[in-house]
Design an enzyme around this catalytic site. Structure first.
Site, short mmCIF file in Angstrom:
data_model
loop_
_atom_site.label_atom_id
_atom_site.label_comp_id
_atom_site.label_asym_id
_atom_site.label_seq_id
_atom_site.Cartn_x
_atom_site.Cartn_y
_atom_site.Cartn_z
CE LYS A 142 42.81 38.29 43.48
NZ LYS A 142 42.91 39.70 43.06
CE1 TYR A 180 67.14 14.06 41.30
CE2 TYR A 180 65.45 15.35 42.43
CZ TYR A 180 65.83 14.24 41.69
OH TYR A 180 64.89 13.32 41.32
C1 LIG Z 1 43.08 40.51 44.12
C2 LIG Z 1 42.32 41.76 44.18
C3 LIG Z 1 42.00 42.33 45.42
C4 LIG Z 1 42.60 41.85 46.73
O1 LIG Z 1 43.92 42.34 46.81
P1 LIG Z 1 44.89 42.03 48.07
O2 LIG Z 1 46.14 42.77 47.74
O3 LIG Z 1 45.09 40.56 48.08
O4 LIG Z 1 44.21 42.53 49.29
C5 LIG Z 1 41.15 43.43 45.41
N1 LIG Z 1 40.67 43.94 44.24
C6 LIG Z 1 40.98 43.43 43.04
C7 LIG Z 1 40.44 44.04 41.81
C8 LIG Z 1 41.83 42.33 42.96
O5 LIG Z 1 42.17 41.83 41.77
#
Ligand SMILES: *Cc1c(COP(=O)(O)O)cnc(C)c1O
Length: 348
Positions: free
Chosen positions: A38, A248
């Site tokens: 994602k 800045y």
């Molecule tokens: C993002 C997510 C993961 C991965 O989690 P990490 O901590 O990045 O390994 C797994 N399952 C779900 C439902 C998630 O939203």
């Protein structure tokens, strides 16, 4: 912009990505090791990550929404699966029904919507204590799930990166669900969950952060390799005289003369102002401290030790995720997902 060479780039280590996945797969035991890709593969580029992990044998991929799924669906080959963690809204139904990706149904309304449309294979997520997405574990999960063509039943750990009683509590709640709700496979563990041990693995694991070099557990430290190596070009080299200030709000005042390089990188590239006066760049091992405030597109580093560096040279930005997190106060997740669109992403 074909042929354009950006003044900032991410060197992405494909060997490290695959080695991280292999270690997580081994730690997952008999469970299949999937990948959370994602947020554009946590900022690295979801399609590029998916291709490389698929070539290493990864089969199960997870994204958040159907916009992400649309981009990746063409990469699905036989035996690969793509699950959409936020399920299906009414607005998603047309796409979801004709897609090879499948929703992870999250609410009773989503279950009803999918069933009414004869949606076909789907996943389902049960909340076991995080109180984020999913059917409440105390509710009528088995009744709601009845007659769904359920491939994977998921839950998600809230604090797997901590030693806390909540992990075992979520595990026992999930086991009770597993015993009463039939599905082809069950899945609980993210990166940190995999490190909690084999009890948490079930049939499919879903690491994200650790694939990309994040350390979610001390157990992982010797095994997880850095994947993302940011670099920026020097736009200008200048001399800072004692008493001069830089950037800045003049937050850095020189107490001696310095040589300074202005780099083509700033907070719009995810190198947030939290690194002001704290971050470090590097060239052939020489640490080059960030001086003053990080601007939107620029920042200054001290190159007094390196008379050889000049306009046009490339500088490494130190980005060990645990160290950068300690310097900036940002989470390892934020450090990756914030990296932005302006980098050339170069896989090697
Ligand atoms: C993002 C997510 C993961 C991965 O989690 P990490 O901590 O990045 O390994 C797994 N399952 C779900 C439902 C998630 O939203």
């Amino acid at each position: 912009m074909t042929g354009y060479i950006a003044p900032l780039r991410l060197r992405l280590d494909a060997g490290a990505l695959i080695s991280n996945w292999r270690w997580l797969a081994e730690r997952s035991g008999a469970a299949a090791c999937g990948a959370a890709i994602k947020a554009d593969g946590y900022g690295l580029g979801a399609a590029a990550v998916m291709r490389r992990l698929a070539s290493a044998g990864c089969r199960d991929f997870f994204v958040s929404n159907w916009g992400e799924a649309a981009e990746l669906e063409p990469l699905l080959e036989d035996g690969m699966t793509l699950s959409v963690l936020h399920g299906v809204r009414e607005e998603d139904m047309a796409q979801a029904l004709s897609s090879r990706a499948r929703p992870v149904l999250c609410t009773a309304a989503q279950v009803a919507r999918w069933r009414a449309a004869n949606g076909g294979p789907c996943d389902l997520i049960v909340d076991t204590g995080m109180n984020r997405l999913g059917l409440d574990w105390r509710g009528e999960v088995a009744t709601l799930a009845a007659n769904l063509n359920l491939v994977t039943l998921l839950s998600h750990l809230a604090s797997a990166d901590e030693d806390t009683a909540l992990n075992a509590l979520q595990l026992s709640r999930f086991r009770a669900i597993v015993a009463t709700v039939p599905a082809q496979r069950y899945s609980l563990a993210n990166s940190a969950g995999i490190c909690l041990g084999p009890d948490y693995a079930f049939d499919v694991t879903r690491p994200g952060l650790a694939l990309y070099g994040g350390i979610a557990s001390l157990v992982a430290v010797p095994h997880i390799r850095q994947v993302v190596w940011p670099q920026a070009q020097i736009l200008q080299r200048r001399r800072l005289l004692e008493g001069d200030t830089i950037g800045y709000n003049a937050t850095f005042r020189a107490t001696r003369d310095h040589e300074v390089a202005i780099l083509n990188l700033g907070y719009a590239d995810g190198y947030l102002r939290a690194f002001s006066g704290r971050g470090v760049a590097r060239s052939d091992g020489t640490p080059l401290p960030v001086l003053g405030r990080v601007s939107m597109d620029l920042m200054a580093v001290d190159v007094s030790e390196r008379p050889d560096l000049s306009e046009g040279d490339w500088i490494d930005i130190a980005y060990d995720l645990r160290e950068a997190s300690a310097q900036s106060g940002l989470s390892q997740y934020e450090l990756l997902t914030g990296l932005g669109r302006r980098y050339d992403r170069i896989w090697a």
